[in-house]
Design an enzyme around this catalytic site. Structure first.
Site, PDB file in Angstrom:
ATOM      1  N   ASP A  21       0.162  -1.120  -0.027  1.00  0.00           N
ATOM      2  CA  ASP A  21       0.061   0.020   0.488  1.00  0.00           C
ATOM      3  C   ASP A  21       1.136   1.152   0.072  1.00  0.00           C
ATOM      4  O   ASP A  21       1.027   1.025   1.151  1.00  0.00           O
ATOM      5  CB  ASP A  21      -0.654   0.401   1.364  1.00  0.00           C
ATOM      6  CG  ASP A  21      -1.969   1.276   0.496  1.00  0.00           C
ATOM      7  OD1 ASP A  21      -2.409   1.485  -0.017  1.00  0.00           O
ATOM      8  OD2 ASP A  21      -2.760   0.916   2.323  1.00  0.00           O
ATOM      9  N   ASP A 111      -3.191   2.396  -6.070  1.00  0.00           N
ATOM     10  CA  ASP A 111      -2.138   2.194  -5.322  1.00  0.00           C
ATOM     11  C   ASP A 111      -1.737   0.876  -3.903  1.00  0.00           C
ATOM     12  O   ASP A 111      -1.459   1.491  -2.978  1.00  0.00           O
ATOM     13  CB  ASP A 111      -2.068   3.785  -4.285  1.00  0.00           C
ATOM     14  CG  ASP A 111      -3.497   4.141  -3.426  1.00  0.00           C
ATOM     15  OD1 ASP A 111      -4.664   2.770  -3.710  1.00  0.00           O
ATOM     16  OD2 ASP A 111      -3.616   4.804  -2.885  1.00  0.00           O
ATOM     17  N   GLU A 112      -2.848  -0.770  -4.621  1.00  0.00           N
ATOM     18  CA  GLU A 112      -2.686  -0.838  -3.798  1.00  0.00           C
ATOM     19  C   GLU A 112      -2.953  -2.348  -4.232  1.00  0.00           C
ATOM     20  O   GLU A 112      -3.664  -2.188  -4.896  1.00  0.00           O
ATOM     21  CB  GLU A 112      -3.553  -0.229  -2.127  1.00  0.00           C
ATOM     22  CG  GLU A 112      -4.826  -1.010  -2.338  1.00  0.00           C
ATOM     23  CD  GLU A 112      -5.574  -0.739  -1.343  1.00  0.00           C
ATOM     24  OE1 GLU A 112      -5.263  -1.331  -0.432  1.00  0.00           O
ATOM     25  OE2 GLU A 112      -6.985  -0.177  -0.850  1.00  0.00           O
TER      26      GLU A 112
END
Length: 406
Positions: A21, A111-112
């Protein structure tokens, strides 16, 4: 057999699921690209906080906080406008590293992601060593900090990465899962939002250990049977889900914050047109069709409401989607007039592959020379603002958050 005495769900023997993350993604990209912002409180956004650096979060700034409130909390904060193209490029570079580490990557957002490295021991080493190399590569090749959690299950890996932030690494060993999980607040459990947390707090349940000690059956009277089963399983670290690749999203959505000032009905409808255009382009670009149109609203008192309409047949036509959305908005206008609208959103659900839709007589191939297709092509070649609705002139399309490819 009572739920509390059922055998534990079997999972892999080793902690080999990674949850990676990126830390304060938008703000980190801004600090990477502008050295003058490093070490300073940075807010991405304007009227609404889209992201905040950890220096800004130290003052209590959170997303999606009102921009004015954020500045009052931290007058020294530096506000920068969002650069969605930069965030999309950074996400693409990060995911290239993910997929170079392992082919088993399940993207959750830009983003993860979850990564399964269980089969890489002989060629790449232990999961902790793999995670260390991943973090080093993201920093060296993309210039961004990333936190990684490692566990036997997806749920624990995600919790571990959150505990490791910022820019950290946390391993949850198989024999230490409950020791790690039980001291944490119940808000760490998937499915525990503000409403559920309030119900649990009313019964004196603030820690995961208390929820686990209570057991599934008594928990049913507080949150209902389905939620009790789900939360109790998580409280005992039970999560048999695998890292899945190639999954397509079940819905797409977009929204626009309006602020707390009065907005006339024609302006609200203009924003709805813009959201519909944006979602129609996404739908056709992914070669999908939808069956259900959902209108989402947030009011001046921060309460929310949704209205939905299911179409007679799947579609990717902007005109068809807009007609349904306008009907929903017209029905909701009296409520909007009474309560004031601060955010309008639109979601398309019940998605299916366009080529898998039910055929109707007369059997014809999908037309490729439609107005939608022509407008999509123009916007693809010259930018999304090349062609816009007259109602949106001087208002703009609003911020379009980048998404993972579908």
């Amino acid at each position: 057999m009572p739920p509390e005495s059922r055998p534990r769900i079997q999972s892999r023997a080793e902690a080999s699921i990674l949850h990676a993350d990126l830390d304060s993604f938008y703000a980190s990209v801004e600090q990477r690209d502008n050295p003058r912002l490093r070490g300073k409180p940075v807010i991405v956004g304007g009227g609404v906080v889209l992201a905040a650096s950890y220096e800004a979060k130290a003052f209590g700034i959170r997303t999606p906080m009102n921009g004015g409130q954020a500045i009052r909390l931290c007058p020294r904060a530096i506000v920068v406008p969002p650069r969605m193209h930069a965030y999309a490029d950074a996400s693409k570079a990060v995911f290239e590293v993910f997929r170079d580490i392992t082919p088993l990557v399940e993207g959750i957002s830009i983003d993860e992601a979850f990564l399964d490295v269980g089969g890489l021991r002989r060629i790449a080493g232990e999961p902790v060593a793999i995670a260390q190399r991943l973090r080093a590569r993201i920093q060296a090749e993309v210039g961004l900090p990333i936190s990684v959690g490692i566990a036997r299950t997806k749920f624990l890996a995600k919790v571990a990465s959150a505990v490791a932030k910022p820019d950290g690494l946390r391993l949850v060993p198989p024999d230490g899962e409950l020791d790690f999980l039980h001291p944490l607040p119940v808000e760490r459990l998937w499915g525990v939002g503000d409403v559920t947390a309030a119900k649990l707090h009313e019964h004196g349940i603030t820690r995961i250990a208390q929820l686990a000690d209570l057991g599934e059956r008594p928990l049913r009277t507080i949150v209902g049977p389905a939620a009790a089963r789900h939360l109790f399983a998580l409280s005992m670290a039970r999560d048999p889900r695998r890292v899945e690749t190639g999954r397509r999203r079940r819905s797409i959505g977009a929204q626009r914050a309006l602020g707390r000032g009065h907005r006339p009905p024609e302006e609200i409808e203009a924003y709805l047109h813009g959201l519909t255009d944006r979602l129609g382009r996404r739908l056709r670009a992914a070669d999908r069709v939808c069956r259900t149109v959902v209108l989402r609203m947030r009011f001046d008192d921060f309460s929310r409401a949704t209205r939905s309409h299911t179409l007679a047949r799947p579609t990717d036509s902007t005109a068809t989607i807009l007609a349904a959305a306008r009907t929903l908005l017209a029905t909701a206008m009296p409520m909007i007039g009474d309560r004031g609208l601060t955010l309008i959103g639109l979601a398309l659900t019940n998605l299916d592959d366009a080529e898998g839709a039910q055929l109707e007589l007369p059997l014809q191939a999908r037309a490729g020379n439609t107005l939608d297709a022509t407008l999509d092509d123009l916007r693809q070649r010259f930018g999304s603002a090349a062609v816009t609705r007259a109602a949106l002139l001087r208002r703009g399309e609003g911020i379009s958050v980048p998404l993972l490819p579908d």
